[in-house]
Design an enzyme around this catalytic site. Structure first.
Site, PDB file in Angstrom:
ATOM      1  N   SER A   1      63.320 122.473 138.747  1.00 52.46           N
ATOM      2  CA  SER A   1      63.369 121.380 137.772  1.00 52.46           C
ATOM      3  C   SER A   1      64.740 120.795 137.468  1.00 52.46           C
ATOM      4  CB  SER A   1      62.748 121.858 136.449  1.00 52.46           C
ATOM      5  OG  SER A   1      63.552 122.874 135.870  1.00 52.46           O
TER       6      SER A   1
ATOM      7  N   THR B   1      56.890 115.335 134.536  1.00 52.75           N
ATOM      8  CA  THR B   1      58.083 114.838 133.843  1.00 52.75           C
ATOM      9  C   THR B   1      58.080 113.326 133.766  1.00 52.75           C
ATOM     10  OG1 THR B   1      60.499 114.683 134.046  1.00 52.75           O
ATOM     11  CG2 THR B   1      59.276 114.956 136.069  1.00 52.75           C
ATOM     12  N   ASP B   2      58.810 112.785 132.798  1.00 55.08           N
ATOM     13  CA  ASP B   2      58.972 111.328 132.729  1.00 55.08           C
ATOM     14  C   ASP B   2      59.906 110.806 133.819  1.00 55.08           C
ATOM     15  OD1 ASP B   2      61.395 112.291 131.743  1.00 55.08           O
ATOM     16  OD2 ASP B   2      61.327 111.160 129.867  1.00 55.08           O
ATOM     17  N   GLU B   3      60.616 111.688 134.500  1.00 59.73           N
ATOM     18  CA  GLU B   3      61.570 111.249 135.516  1.00 59.73           C
ATOM     19  C   GLU B   3      60.878 110.638 136.739  1.00 59.73           C
ATOM     20  OE1 GLU B   3      65.024 113.687 136.254  1.00 59.73           O
ATOM     21  OE2 GLU B   3      64.600 114.881 134.458  1.00 59.73           O
TER      22      GLU B   3
ATOM     23  N   TYR C   1      64.507 115.823 142.961  1.00 61.39           N
ATOM     24  CA  TYR C   1      63.647 116.505 141.988  1.00 61.39           C
ATOM     25  C   TYR C   1      62.503 115.609 141.544  1.00 61.39           C
ATOM     26  CZ  TYR C   1      61.961 117.696 137.349  1.00 61.39           C
ATOM     27  OH  TYR C   1      61.151 117.923 136.268  1.00 61.39           O
TER      28      TYR C   1
ATOM     29  N   LYS D   1      58.363 115.881 142.145  1.00 57.84           N
ATOM     30  CA  LYS D   1      57.378 115.935 141.067  1.00 57.84           C
ATOM     31  C   LYS D   1      56.393 114.785 141.173  1.00 57.84           C
ATOM     32  CE  LYS D   1      56.916 118.319 138.047  1.00 57.84           C
ATOM     33  NZ  LYS D   1      56.072 119.546 137.902  1.00 57.84           N
TER      34      LYS D   1
ATOM     35  N   PRO E   1      75.229 111.441 141.162  1.00 60.63           N
ATOM     36  CA  PRO E   1      74.678 110.436 142.085  1.00 60.63           C
ATOM     37  C   PRO E   1      73.269 110.016 141.673  1.00 60.63           C
ATOM     38  CG  PRO E   1      75.659 112.262 143.304  1.00 60.63           C
ATOM     39  CD  PRO E   1      75.615 112.684 141.868  1.00 60.63           C
TER      40      PRO E   1
END
Length: 358
Positions: free
Chosen positions: A84, A133-135, A165, A169, A296
């Site tokens: 994560s 995740t919101d990512e 990551y 997800k 990055p």
């Protein structure tokens, strides 16, 4: 209920297990590979419960997963096991592909095969809850880039992941939804904002800053520190996740946010201010702040619209950012031994995720 939780020795997973054992009569089977961020000390009191079982199993190991399902016969799965940390995914993406994508696929297939053996009534009540995740949504316009009301992530926001990551997800989210669409397998997905609270591994911003501050080390902030995150206290998240697995609708997605948008620099300065009060010293902790080259592909802003959780499931966060942050800092102050044990020589809060150019 009998709930199988993957990644239960991790930060969010252990909070979910503590919540279930303390507030319900459900039993929990914790399936965890105990990688660097998984620690059974986060569940030190769970062993005292007759409703808690631990299986030291990697979710990529199908044979062992089949054994676990056949032994414990769960009524629901809460899938939290994942690599994560964005910085680690930049340095070594392979583990993220393996755990987050291959592992999720393997777990889905083991769970589906088990589900197919159930009676019709048991099939209808079974749930596979995938925690994400919101990512996966990428980033939102920053206040200095947008006039008027700022946009938020909703359950309908298109995916646009930026890091290895978040891409891994996003891939796992798509797998879970495809298993529902193709096989009729009863899945639910939740996407959450940045969590914080007790038992958080020290590679993440808030525990990193707390521990570095106490040791007189630099408090590194990426870029200008103006990146915005929506902060969610982990125990509020645990309550939300239990709401979803017990009351959520199959096929639905629920966004879970803390209603606390803060710039990273604000977060760090807030930690320093609280430490100035709780552990005063000759100088201010904020004097340890340093600015370093940005990560990055760093997303500038995340913010979640969690009105669906409130309107349909009656959940709202109980902690403000101020109350949750103070609780978090106080926990780290009295749990230094836990912090030492989880780092265990393999990670000394060094910077990760830098790209080395030849």
């Amino acid at each position: 209920m009998k709930i199988l939780i993957t990644g239960g020795a991790g930060f969010i997973g252990s909070a979910v297990i503590r919540h279930i054992l303390s507030n319900t009569q459900d039993s929990v089977t914790n399936v965890d590979a105990l990688t660097y961020a998984g620690n059974l000390e986060s569940l030190s009191n769970a062993d005292e419960s007759e409703r808690y079982y631990f299986e030291h199993v990697d979710i990529c190991n199908r044979t062992e997963l089949d054994r676990v399902f056949n032994t414990h016969k769960p009524d629901a799965v809460m899938h939290l096991a994942a690599e994560s940390h964005v910085d680690r995914s930049i340095t070594g993406p392979a583990e993220f592909i393996q755990t987050n994508i291959v592992g999720t696929y393997t777990l889905l297939e083991a769970a589906r095969e088990y589900w197919n053996t159930l009676s019709n009534d048991a099939k209808k009540s079974f749930r596979f809850h995938h925690i994400s995740t919101d990512e996966v949504y990428g980033d939102l316009p920053h206040p200095d880039e947008q006039e008027g009301e700022l946009t938020l992530f909703t359950e309908e926001t298109s995916y646009a992941p930026s890091s290895p990551y978040s891409a891994s997800k996003a891939s796992s989210d798509h797998l879970v939804r495809a298993w529902l669409r193709t096989y009729g397998f009863p899945t639910i997905v939740t996407n959450c904002s940045n969590n914080y609270g007790p038992y958080h591994f020290p590679e993440k911003l808030i525990p990193l800053v707390i521990l570095n501050a106490l040791e007189g080390k630099d408090l590194p902030i990426y870029g200008k520190g103006d990146q915005i995150r929506d902060w969610l206290y982990v125990e509020d998240h645990a309550r939300a996740l239990y709401k979803v697995v017990t009351e959520g609708i199959v096929g639905e997605t629920y966004n879970i946010g803390g209603h606390n948008e803060k710039q990273n620099i604000e977060v760090v300065k807030s930690i320093c201010s609280i430490l100035d009060t709780l552990v005063p010293k000759d100088s201010l902790y904020s004097e340890q702040i340093t600015f370093v080259a940005d990560r990055p592909g760093h997303d500038r802003r995340y913010a979640i619209d969690s009105s669906k959780m409130q309107n349909e499931l009656g959940w709202t966060p109980e902690e403000t950012f101020e109350s949750g942050l103070r609780k978090t800092i106080e926990w780290y102050l009295v749990n230094q031994l836990w912090c030492e044990n989880v780092q265990n020589g393999s990670y000394q809060r060094e910077r990760l995720g830098e790209i080395k150019h030849k």
